[in-house]
Each structure stands twice: as structure tokens, then as C-alpha cells.
Motif scaffolding. Structure first.
Motif, PDB file in Angstrom:
ATOM      1  N   LEU A  82       0.958  -1.329   0.210  1.00 28.04           N
ATOM      2  CA  LEU A  82      -0.131  -0.319  -0.384  1.00 28.04           C
ATOM      3  C   LEU A  82       0.845   1.320   0.220  1.00 28.04           C
ATOM      4  N   LEU A  83       2.190   0.894   0.527  1.00 22.12           N
ATOM      5  CA  LEU A  83       2.978   2.378   1.179  1.00 22.12           C
ATOM      6  C   LEU A  83       3.572   2.572  -0.683  1.00 22.12           C
ATOM      7  N   ALA A  84       3.949   1.362  -1.141  1.00 17.81           N
ATOM      8  CA  ALA A  84       4.442   1.601  -2.106  1.00 17.81           C
ATOM      9  C   ALA A  84       3.689   2.150  -3.269  1.00 17.81           C
ATOM     10  N   LYS A  85       2.069   1.823  -3.621  1.00 20.87           N
ATOM     11  CA  LYS A  85       1.031   2.429  -4.045  1.00 20.87           C
ATOM     12  C   LYS A  85       1.124   3.771  -3.572  1.00 20.87           C
ATOM     13  N   CYS A  86       1.324   3.885  -2.893  1.00 17.69           N
ATOM     14  CA  CYS A  86       0.880   5.799  -2.579  1.00 17.69           C
ATOM     15  C   CYS A  86       2.016   6.340  -2.623  1.00 17.69           C
ATOM     16  N   LYS A  87       3.061   5.897  -3.186  1.00 19.27           N
ATOM     17  CA  LYS A  87       4.015   6.771  -3.523  1.00 19.27           C
ATOM     18  C   LYS A  87       4.046   6.971  -5.415  1.00 19.27           C
ATOM     19  N   LEU A  88       3.423   5.455  -5.580  1.00 16.43           N
ATOM     20  CA  LEU A  88       3.459   6.030  -6.832  1.00 16.43           C
ATOM     21  C   LEU A  88       2.519   6.673  -7.370  1.00 16.43           C
ATOM     22  N   MET A  89       1.072   6.598  -6.609  1.00 17.06           N
ATOM     23  CA  MET A  89       0.195   7.456  -7.123  1.00 17.06           C
ATOM     24  C   MET A  89       0.999   9.012  -6.951  1.00 17.06           C
ATOM     25  N   ALA A  90       1.590   9.619  -5.509  1.00 15.15           N
ATOM     26  CA  ALA A  90       1.642  11.273  -5.888  1.00 15.15           C
ATOM     27  C   ALA A  90       2.682  11.107  -6.349  1.00 15.15           C
ATOM     28  N   ARG A  91       3.644  10.425  -7.150  1.00 11.84           N
ATOM     29  CA  ARG A  91       4.538  10.159  -8.538  1.00 11.84           C
ATOM     30  C   ARG A  91       4.005  10.715  -9.370  1.00 11.84           C
ATOM     31  N   LEU A  92       2.380  10.206 -10.164  1.00 11.92           N
ATOM     32  CA  LEU A  92       1.693  11.093 -10.680  1.00 11.92           C
ATOM     33  C   LEU A  92       0.952  12.342 -10.748  1.00 11.92           C
ATOM     34  N   LYS A  93       0.871  12.027  -9.520  1.00  9.04           N
ATOM     35  CA  LYS A  93      -0.337  12.686  -9.147  1.00  9.04           C
ATOM     36  C   LYS A  93       0.462  14.435  -9.007  1.00  9.04           C
ATOM     37  N   HIS A  94       2.212  14.256  -8.900  1.00  2.29           N
ATOM     38  CA  HIS A  94       2.596  15.379  -8.991  1.00  2.29           C
ATOM     39  C   HIS A  94       3.017  15.371 -10.685  1.00  2.29           C
ATOM     40  N   LEU A  95       3.457  14.666 -11.628  1.00  2.60           N
ATOM     41  CA  LEU A  95       3.652  14.623 -13.248  1.00  2.60           C
ATOM     42  C   LEU A  95       2.398  15.286 -13.817  1.00  2.60           C
ATOM     43  N   ASN A  96       1.746  15.261 -12.872  1.00  2.00           N
ATOM     44  CA  ASN A  96       0.141  15.208 -13.773  1.00  2.00           C
ATOM     45  C   ASN A  96      -0.306  16.812 -13.618  1.00  2.00           C
ATOM     46  N   GLU A  97       0.115  16.748 -12.496  1.00  2.00           N
ATOM     47  CA  GLU A  97      -0.135  18.696 -11.885  1.00  2.00           C
ATOM     48  C   GLU A  97       1.293  19.700 -12.770  1.00  2.00           C
ATOM     49  N   SER A  98       2.225  18.638 -13.024  1.00  2.00           N
ATOM     50  CA  SER A  98       3.342  19.432 -14.004  1.00  2.00           C
ATOM     51  C   SER A  98       3.064  19.537 -14.798  1.00  2.00           C
TER      52      SER A  98
END
Length: 182
Positions: A82-98
Motif C-alpha cells: 500500500l505504501l509503495a502504491k501511494c508513493k507511485l500515485m503521489a509521483r503520478l499526481k505530481h507529474l500530472n500537475e506539472s
């Protein structure tokens, strides 16, 4: 962390939420419905949604993904997963915002360039084609003369016989002097 999905949705609307982790089966609103509602109100801003279930129905994962969930976890699961998936989702969110910011910047640049093209097209009616081509090629407004390089420009539209033909062969200062006399 909220146990009531309707309060969770209200919280999502009022606050900035980075990642939503929801159970599949909940009272009043199931995880699928919550996912659809969150995704419907967050179209511009990407909000990762992970759906978790202990149900043994093999269609749960497909239903979750079709509803817009970004990931799915079957209970029991390891907290590290779950933690690894959350980190991945946070990276995706950051990339999407960029990407969203870059797109916005690009839209502003395109709008600015369109305005510049419109300005040039407006000037084409007032200057000879040769002078306009020279202005466009040199990208230098100083070619218009010092008297035109200012914040405001006064333009007189008048109907003088043969004026257009005459203005194509005369310098701007000469045309201005002629118009000043009238």
C-alpha cells in the motif's frame, strides 16, 4: 481518515486531498460510487483513487477500474505494498500537475502569438506589402519610425481618392505631413 463515505466526499470537496484510499463496501455509499463522484468533480486536477476490498467477487477489480479507480488492492495486503502504491500515485499526481502547468503556459504562449499575428494582420492594411514584409522579416518595430514607437497610436481613416496608391510609394513622415495639412 473518515469512516463515513458521504463525509469523505464532503471533505474532498472542501479540502485539497492528495490520495483517496477507500474500501469497496461501505454504508450509504459504496467505494465505486464514491470513486465516480470524486472523479466527476476533479476532472482538471488528478486525484489518485485506490480501492480496497475483502470481497471475493472477481468482478470487483474490473468494476473499480471501470469506475475510475487508479489502483485496486485485495485484502489482506502488505502495508509495504500500500505504501509503495501511494508513493507511485503521489509521483503520478505530481507529474500530472506539472503537465497541467506546462499546458497552461503553452496556451498562454499560443494566445500571445495569435494576438501578435492579429496585430500584424491589422497593420497590413496600413502599410505597403514591401514595408510589412520588411517589418515581419526583421521583427523590428523601429522600422516604422520613431513617431510610431509609443504606447498609443492615433490612426485616421479617411477616403481620399488615390490615397492608398499614393501611400504605398511615400514614407510615413510624408504621409503624416500630408494628413496633418488636411
Amino acid at each position: 481518515m473518515l469512516s463515513d463515505p458521504t463525509k469523505g466526499f464532503d471533505t474532498f470537496i472542501k479540502k485539497y486531498i492528495d490520495i483517496v484510499i477507500s474500501d469497496f463496501q461501505m454504508p450509504e455509499m459504496d467505494g465505486i460510487q464514491l470513486c465516480r463522484e470524486i472523479k466527476s468533480v476533479s476532472k482538471k486536477l488528478y486525484t489518485p483513487f485506490i480501492l480496497v476490498t475483502g470481497a471475493s467477487d472477481p468482478n470487483c477489480e474490473l468494476d473499480a477500474l471501470n469506475a475510475g479507480a487508479d489502483d485496486f488492492l485485495q485484502k489482506p495486503f502488505k502495508s509495504q505494498v500500500l505504501l509503495a502504491k501511494c508513493k507511485l500515485m503521489a509521483r503520478l499526481k505530481h507529474l500530472n500537475e506539472s503537465l497541467f502547468k506546462l499546458n497552461h503556459s503553452l496556451e498562454e504562449q499560443v494566445a500571445s502569438q495569435l494576438q501578435e499575428i492579429q496585430n500584424i494582420n491589422r497593420l497590413k492594411g496600413y502599410f505597403s506589402p514591401e514595408k510589412m514584409q520588411k517589418i515581419i522579416n526583421q521583427n523590428d518595430s523601429s522600422i516604422l519610425g520613431d513617431h510610431l514607437v509609443k504606447d498609443e497610436v492615433s490612426i485616421l481613416f479617411c477616403d481620399i481618392r488615390k490615397f492608398s496608391e499614393m501611400s504605398e510609394h511615400l514614407e510615413n513622415k510624408v504621409i503624416k505631413n500630408l494628413l496633418d495639412k488636411f
